[in-house]
Design a protein around this motif. Structure first.
Motif, short mmCIF file in Angstrom:
data_model
loop_
_atom_site.label_atom_id
_atom_site.label_comp_id
_atom_site.label_asym_id
_atom_site.label_seq_id
_atom_site.Cartn_x
_atom_site.Cartn_y
_atom_site.Cartn_z
N PRO A 62 0.87 -1.35 -0.38
CA PRO A 62 -0.38 -0.01 0.58
C PRO A 62 0.85 1.51 0.24
O PRO A 62 1.68 1.52 0.50
N THR A 63 0.49 2.67 -0.61
CA THR A 63 1.00 3.53 -0.80
C THR A 63 0.61 4.60 0.43
O THR A 63 -0.94 4.76 0.46
N VAL A 64 1.22 4.85 1.79
CA VAL A 64 0.79 5.98 2.61
C VAL A 64 1.37 6.77 2.53
O VAL A 64 2.96 7.31 1.82
N GLU A 65 0.22 7.95 2.39
CA GLU A 65 0.68 9.10 1.48
C GLU A 65 0.38 10.49 2.22
O GLU A 65 -1.25 10.53 2.86
N ASN A 66 0.42 11.35 2.92
CA ASN A 66 -0.03 12.81 4.17
C ASN A 66 -1.74 12.45 3.97
O ASN A 66 -2.48 13.22 4.78
N GLY A 67 -0.92 11.25 4.88
CA GLY A 67 -1.23 11.11 6.19
C GLY A 67 -2.85 9.33 5.63
O GLY A 67 -3.76 9.34 6.37
N GLN A 68 -2.28 9.66 4.35
CA GLN A 68 -3.79 8.65 3.72
C GLN A 68 -3.22 7.57 2.71
O GLN A 68 -1.99 7.43 3.10
N VAL A 69 -3.80 6.27 3.38
CA VAL A 69 -3.17 5.00 2.43
C VAL A 69 -3.52 4.56 1.33
O VAL A 69 -5.77 4.75 1.70
N ARG A 70 -3.59 3.82 0.23
CA ARG A 70 -4.30 4.01 -0.41
C ARG A 70 -3.71 1.82 -1.16
O ARG A 70 -3.07 1.77 -1.06
N ASN A 71 -5.26 1.99 -1.40
CA ASN A 71 -4.76 0.20 -1.75
C ASN A 71 -4.17 -0.45 -0.05
O ASN A 71 -4.26 -1.07 -1.16
N PRO A 72 -5.03 -0.15 0.71
CA PRO A 72 -4.73 -0.58 1.68
C PRO A 72 -5.84 -1.98 1.78
O PRO A 72 -6.50 -2.95 1.15
N TYR A 73 -4.03 -3.05 2.27
CA TYR A 73 -5.07 -4.24 2.47
C TYR A 73 -5.32 -4.26 4.10
O TYR A 73 -5.06 -3.93 4.99
N ALA A 74 -6.25 -5.47 4.66
CA ALA A 74 -7.18 -5.69 6.54
C ALA A 74 -8.02 -7.05 6.58
O ALA A 74 -7.76 -7.73 5.48
N VAL A 75 -7.79 -7.20 8.08
CA VAL A 75 -8.34 -8.83 7.67
C VAL A 75 -9.33 -8.17 7.82
O VAL A 75 -9.97 -7.05 8.78
N ASP A 76 -9.90 -9.11 7.98
CA ASP A 76 -11.50 -8.97 8.20
C ASP A 76 -11.80 -8.67 9.41
O ASP A 76 -11.54 -9.55 10.89
N SER A 77 -13.10 -8.51 9.91
CA SER A 77 -13.06 -7.89 11.92
C SER A 77 -14.33 -8.02 12.01
O SER A 77 -15.72 -7.69 10.80
N PHE A 78 -14.92 -7.75 13.32
CA PHE A 78 -15.87 -7.57 13.67
C PHE A 78 -16.43 -5.97 12.91
O PHE A 78 -15.83 -5.02 13.03
N PRO A 79 -17.42 -5.53 12.64
CA PRO A 79 -17.19 -3.85 12.55
C PRO A 79 -17.23 -3.47 13.02
O PRO A 79 -16.00 -2.57 12.63
N GLU A 80 -17.43 -2.99 14.96
CA GLU A 80 -16.46 -2.82 15.37
C GLU A 80 -14.83 -2.29 15.36
O GLU A 80 -14.83 -1.50 16.54
#
Length: 505
Positions: free
Chosen positions: A452-470
């Protein structure tokens, strides 16, 4: 992609419709991001003029299931069902939090009066039922469970008390511009959603692997046995990487008999008949993806997704896009499943149908007491983090490693909170009093993921683990599950191999 639909009330395969409209916001499902308010408009803390409701990022509820002990066997099904209903209550309240930002901006008491107050009453009703079911079955319910009914709103920047997480729990520390949500858009739209329409991950949930200090993480029970007194062998089982596309959002261990009990999608390898409605007999008679057909164990973990706008098979379903789990499901390039020994002596056989949960799907709100997954990059295995997703250099794979509890109480294949029958080794590698060493399962998943690209406090095309919504897709919520369904001959072979100091498969 497919999923296991046996005995399901609503097979996801029949519901792949109307995806474009639901995913109009950058590939997101439900527009969850509108709720993710940053509370950083003034770092000095003296000029926060927005309402308390507008600062709430998520809902933090005491985990009732972890506080319950000594539930009679005949009441466990009912209790697990009530606990699953409690999870659904939190999901519903969280969705209300996500879709009422305009009202929250105009009323400082909205969250408390319209969301948290009613949630407390609903939770109390379920807690009363849990107490009644335990007492009816001949147990003695804890009279203090009512104290766990109340929930609180949690700001985006609030450290969970006692977390002790590596690097601060992966929470937003204000890198996202210091409070984008001022209600000016009416719906509270802000930048913390990365344009995906869901809450998290955010830029602060990622770290360059080069910025992780080597050997800085105190890994739980993480080393294979060594020393003259240990059982130094290993047994590896090859069960593939879910080539059969077996997915569901159930949790047979924590929420048996409950459809969508996990509120997020799991990858399954090994046993091919694993959903919330599978009995031990079903598991024993199932097919397996393991090369050794004597291993019908089930190994499962929440899927990783690349938030790239892909409409997956579950884009409109509970557990998937309807609960903020969006994007392309990433299969591991490799899934290594290995059993190792004890540092202090021989191991004994696991009982058939032993259930083990490791890690905590609610660590973001519960704190890190049960957090247990390490994230790293290939070539940087001496650098491990629990509360951050690593940014790996080109050619390096994202690694996700879990070492399970390896001490068994010698009696039970499960416990009321699904944890007490198992324990981690003590500092000297021995099991606590009353427990005995069994083969320790170690799971190492390797993924080919574009960084992922992190720039100006933003992450683009991140990956993430599925989770409970909260739980906001925080990396610390990663977890892993196992049910032993090896036949007796194979389990004995595993034990003998480990105790002889051999490497077998």
């Amino acid at each position: 992609m497919g999923r296991n639909t046996r005995k399901r009330r609503t097979p996801l395969a029949t519901k792949i419709v109307a995806g474009a409209a639901a995913l109009a916001v950058g590939g997101g499902g439900l527009v969850w991001a509108n709720f993710y308010a940053s509370a950083h408009e003034d770092h000095g803390g003296h000029n926060r003029t927005r309402s308390a409701g507008a600062q709430v990022a998520t809902i933090d509820c005491p985990d009732v299931g972890q506080k319950i002990r000594d539930v009679p066997d005949r009441a466990r099904g009912e209790v697990d069902g009530e606990l699953a209903s409690m999870d659904s209550q939190i999901t519903d309240a969280y969705q209300r939090l996500a879709t009422t930002r305009r009202a929250q901006a105009g009323d400082a008491r909205f969250v408390e009066n319209s969301i948290l107050g009613p949630l407390k009453e609903r939770r109390k009703a379920l807690i009363d039922r849990i107490q009644l079911e335990i007492n009816r079955a001949g147990g003695k319910a804890d009279d203090n469970l009512d104290e766990l009914a109340g929930c609180q709103g949690r700001p985006a920047d609030q450290q969970q008390d006692g977390d002790g997480q590596d690097g601060g729990g992966g929470q937003d520390d204000g890198q996202n511009g210091g409070g984008q949500d001022d209600g000016q858009n009416g719906d509270g739209q802000n930048q913390d959603d990365n344009g995906n329409g869901v809450a998290g991950p955010v830029a602060d949930d990622f770290i360059d692997i080069n910025d992780v200090q080597p050997n800085s993480r105190n890994s739980r029970n993480g080393l294979a046995a060594d020393g003259d007194g240990g059982s130094t062998g290993t047994f590896s089982t090859d069960c593939g990487v879910n080539e059969n596309n077996l997915f569901n959002s159930d949790n047979l261990i924590a929420a048996p008999g409950v459809d969508n009990g996990a509120h997020h999608t799991h990858d399954y390898v090994g046993n091919q008949d694993n959903d919330a409605f599978s009995s031990d007999e079903d598991l024993a008679n199932a097919d397996t993806s393991c090369q050794n057909q004597g291993d019908k164990s089930t190994y499962y973990w929440p899927v990783l997704r690349l938030q790239d706008g892909t409409q997956e098979f579950d884009a409109n379903d509970q557990g998937g896009g309807a609960e903020g789990n969006i994007g392309k499901i990433l299969k591991p390039a490799q899934a290594e499943l290995k059993f190792v020994g004890s540092q202090q002596g021989d191991v004994v056989a696991m009982p058939k149908f032993l259930r083990i949960i490791t890690g905590d799907a609610k660590s973001f709100t519960n704190g890190d007491a049960n957090a247990n997954t390490s994230w790293s990059c290939s070539g940087f295995e001496d650098r491990q983090v629990t509360d951050k997703y690593p940014l790996c250099p080109e050619g390096s794979q994202v690694l996700r490693t879990t070492n399970f509890q390896s001490c068994w109480d010698g009696q039970n294949i499960d416990s009321a909170n699904h944890r007490d029958h198992m324990a981690f080794v003590q500092e000297d590698g021995s099991c606590p009093e009353g427990f005995q060493a069994v083969p320790q399962l170690q799971v190492r998943l390797a993924y080919d993921i574009p960084t992922p690209t992190v720039e100006n406090g933003q992450v683009r095309n991140p990956y993430a683990v599925d989770s409970f919504p909260e739980q906001l897709h925080k990396p610390i919520t990663d977890h892993n599950d196992f049910i032993n369904v090896m036949d007796e001959n194979l389990m004995n072979e595993v034990v003998d191999c480990i105790n002889r100091g051999e490497d077998c498969q």
